[in-house]
Design an enzyme around this catalytic site. Sequence first.
Site, PDB file in Angstrom:
ATOM      1  CG  ASP A  59       3.749 -12.086  -2.921  1.00  0.00           C
ATOM      2  OD1 ASP A  59       4.935 -11.748  -3.106  1.00  0.00           O
ATOM      3  OD2 ASP A  59       2.930 -11.380  -2.290  1.00  0.00           O
ATOM      4  CG  ASP A  82       4.354  -6.096  -8.564  1.00  0.00           C
ATOM      5  OD1 ASP A  82       5.409  -6.478  -8.031  1.00  0.00           O
ATOM      6  OD2 ASP A  82       3.547  -5.336  -8.010  1.00  0.00           O
ATOM      7  CD  GLU A 112       6.489  -6.414  -2.394  1.00  0.00           C
ATOM      8  OE1 GLU A 112       6.871  -5.228  -2.412  1.00  0.00           O
ATOM      9  OE2 GLU A 112       5.485  -6.802  -3.039  1.00  0.00           O
ATOM     10  CD  GLU A 113       2.348  -7.266  -4.798  1.00  0.00           C
ATOM     11  OE1 GLU A 113       1.843  -6.270  -4.234  1.00  0.00           O
ATOM     12  OE2 GLU A 113       2.947  -7.193  -5.886  1.00  0.00           O
ATOM     13  CG  ASP A 134       9.008  -5.239  -6.763  1.00  0.00           C
ATOM     14  OD1 ASP A 134       8.232  -5.480  -7.706  1.00  0.00           O
ATOM     15  OD2 ASP A 134       8.639  -5.181  -5.579  1.00  0.00           O
ATOM     16  CG  HIS A 190      -1.158  -4.673  -8.210  1.00  0.00           C
ATOM     17  ND1 HIS A 190      -1.158  -4.184  -6.912  1.00  0.00           N
ATOM     18  CD2 HIS A 190       0.063  -5.253  -8.376  1.00  0.00           C
ATOM     19  CE1 HIS A 190       0.011  -4.449  -6.333  1.00  0.00           C
ATOM     20  NE2 HIS A 190       0.759  -5.098  -7.218  1.00  0.00           N
TER      21      HIS A 190
END
Length: 417
Positions: A87, A148, A182-183, A205, A388
């Site tokens: 994700d 990411d 995960e986010e 990551d 992000h």
Amino acid sequence: MEIEINKNEIAERFMRYVQIDTQSDPQSNSHPSTEKQKDLSILLVKELIELGITDASMDEYGYVYATIPANSDKENIPVICFCSHVDTAPDCSGTGVKPILHRNYNGEEIILPDDTSQVLSAVTHPYLYKHINEDIITASGKTLLGADDKSGVAAIIQAADFIMQNPSIKHGTIKILFTPDEEVGKGTSKLDMEKLGADFGYTLDGGEAGSLEDETFSADGATIIINGVIAHPGYAKNKLVNAIKVAGEILHALPTTEWAPEATEKKEGFVHPVRMEGNAEKATIEFIVRDFDNDALIKHEERLKSIAEEVVSHYRGASIDFVITEQYRNMKLVLDENPQVAAYAAEAITRAGLDVKTENIRGGTDGSRLSFMGLPCPNIFTGMQCIHSKVEWIGVRDMAKAAETIVHLCMIWEEKN
């Protein structure tokens, strides 16, 4: 043994993955939080099977499990797992990502074509200087890139491809795991540890090439529910206590020069409001609470509760409910009991020709939860930068080095056990 990862292949693989919209949704109660995450998971299962990994599968929750069987004559080699999440963050649009490969980056500003106000410059992002004459990848200016953590996904698949094509590389059983959500803090919520069947793990990551992260924040969520006193506004004098106004006063009472994300760094903890909703009768403020030390984490929560209680004490009839939800804990507590896990990673990074930079994460990864679920799991670099955001970028060389590090790690676990 020299490991040569094909940079063109890993770049093409990564650029294919980022075009699949996989943003998770923090307000969803489903698993996964968005069905579209499965679009990438389905593709990954197909690619793993094409590599010859016959047991690759996706479960109903979007987790991908796969096994590369051991090819070593040695017995009792621990089973190791490599994990990344599919994700992308809800902070910035991930719909319609258009990756751009910048060949032989020359060090000049990169103006992203779909929004020319988005400029990537080595002056403000000096890690770019280390990629002059190397290939880098950006998005086009309107979305995040998705490095990411699709860079981690690409590195794991590329390493698996290399291992499958080079049977002379001796290794124990290798597990591959791709997680959703995960986010939004749910990356391990439906994980089947028995099905995974690994002894130790590594998340892919992380940031700059050579970085190895063995420490994260400990994290809780804090919710303050303000119970006001409702009355008809036309007849509210000396009766009404507006919960929204009380909530605003609690937020105003929070420190601004310390104890906040925008005022802290390194190993300093913080309390951060992330969401607010409500009406005059009842309002809710949601916070995240972070610190590397568990005792300090509790003190932050006590301080937040005290601030809220002090504000509410000035309003007759109003009250608060204060709820703490554990999110994850500092993985170093587990990794210190299993020092070989990080030590082998450091050796693998060195064998890949990089300097090791042991760091802590002002955040968390799936590895935080996995470590406390019985799978000690530090975090390894992939090269992701400016995550992000619309100027997110990654160096192709860094991704290739991450894949190379994975291959060396598999060899090291076989050699030393």
